[in-house]
Write an enzyme that holds these catalytic residues in place. Structure first.
Site, PDB file in Angstrom:
ATOM      1  N   HIS A   1     -29.545  16.029 -16.851  1.00 33.28           N
ATOM      2  CA  HIS A   1     -30.161  16.994 -17.780  1.00 33.28           C
ATOM      3  C   HIS A   1     -31.632  17.097 -17.438  1.00 33.28           C
ATOM      4  CE1 HIS A   1     -31.030  19.289 -21.356  1.00 33.28           C
ATOM      5  NE2 HIS A   1     -31.909  18.388 -21.762  1.00 33.28           N
TER       6      HIS A   1
ATOM      7  N   HIS B   1     -39.734  23.085 -17.383  1.00 36.38           N
ATOM      8  CA  HIS B   1     -39.264  23.005 -18.759  1.00 36.38           C
ATOM      9  C   HIS B   1     -40.067  24.021 -19.553  1.00 36.38           C
ATOM     10  CE1 HIS B   1     -38.169  20.494 -22.512  1.00 36.38           C
ATOM     11  NE2 HIS B   1     -37.124  21.193 -22.109  1.00 36.38           N
TER      12      HIS B   1
END
Length: 263
Positions: free
Chosen positions: A123, A169
């Site tokens: 992840h 991100h």
């Protein structure tokens, strides 16, 4: 992917919870301890043979494992209690030296559909540290693949000039890395630890023109390694055996696009 070993099934949960042993561990303990509060050496041996795949495990070997757990957790000598509690059993399962993960051994039939297997999944695979300010890099991706991770996540965002694609991100302070660098590193390291397929999950925040650009990058980078389904709607996935040395792309339309369509 490729192991029925109980440790591997719990790899994604790799933490002892304060709430107590995991439900799956409790179920396995209850089954092999036959509903009792302690697991004997013979019951542990059966578990090692039937679940862990250690077909030739002897009673002496099971007793030795039990003694190691008890000595480590309770400082008991080999002449003391010879049975495991539920907590002892979980300690054994998550001990990387007593119950190490399988590296290159395959104990399962790998000819069932891909969806029938546990998959070692990453992840935010590109982050070097925390999710707010750490660098984005291909280095964590390389390390993950060398550890046997089979699913890599890339978050795709336009660069500052909107003419290329970065991995980062989103809406944080994480410095980006170019998507092409990540793709090339995946190609070079995808099968360093396992021949079974690698899934690249794309979290897409791109405009249609940049989506087309990434599609071209992926096609050019992976070429014949890419898996193309025979139809848009598969009745079931191919097996890991059929997908050896293949790259699978998993994505969906960006939320920004879906929100625009619904207004």
């Amino acid at each position: 992917m490729g192991s029925c070993r109980l440790y591997t099934c719990f790899a994604g949960k790799s933490r002892m919870t304060e709430a107590g042993p995991l439900r799956e561990v409790k179920e396995m303990f209850n089954k092999y301890a036959e509903g009792g509060t302690h697991m004997t050496a013979e019951q542990l041996r059966l578990f090692l043979v039937e679940v862990q795949g250690h077909v030739g495990t002897s009673m002496a070997e099971a007793q030795q494992i039990m003694e190691q757990v008890l000595q480590r957790r309770h400082h008991l000598s080999k002449f003391a209690r010879r049975s495991l509690t539920l907590d002892d059993f979980q300690h054994y399962l998550f001990s990387t030296d007593l119950n190490p993960p399988i590296l290159n051994q395959v104990l399962q039939d790998m000819r069932a559909p891909l969806s029938h297997y546990f998959i070692f999944t990453g992840h935010n695979s590109y982050l070097t540290g925390n999710q707010l300010s750490s660098d984005c890099s291909d280095v964590p991706i390389i390390k993950a693949l060398k550890r046997g991770v089979r699913a890599i996540e890339l978050d795709l965002w336009p660069n500052s000039t909107k003419d290329n694609v970065n991995v980062l991100h989103g809406r944080t302070l994480t410095p980006p890395v170019e998507v092409i660098k990540c793709l090339r590193s995946i190609k070079e390291n995808a099968f360093s630890a396992s021949p079974y397929p690698v899934i690249i999950t794309l979290e897409d925040h791109l405009t249609p023109d940049l989506q087309a650009k990434v599609a071209q990058m992926i096609t050019q980078t992976f070429g014949e390694m890419l898996f193309y389904p025979e139809s848009e709607c598969l009745k079931e996935f191919p097996s890991p055996e059929e997908l050896k040395y293949r790259i699978i792309i998993s994505t969906k339309p960006p939320k920004e696009y879906l929100e625009t369509k619904s207004t």
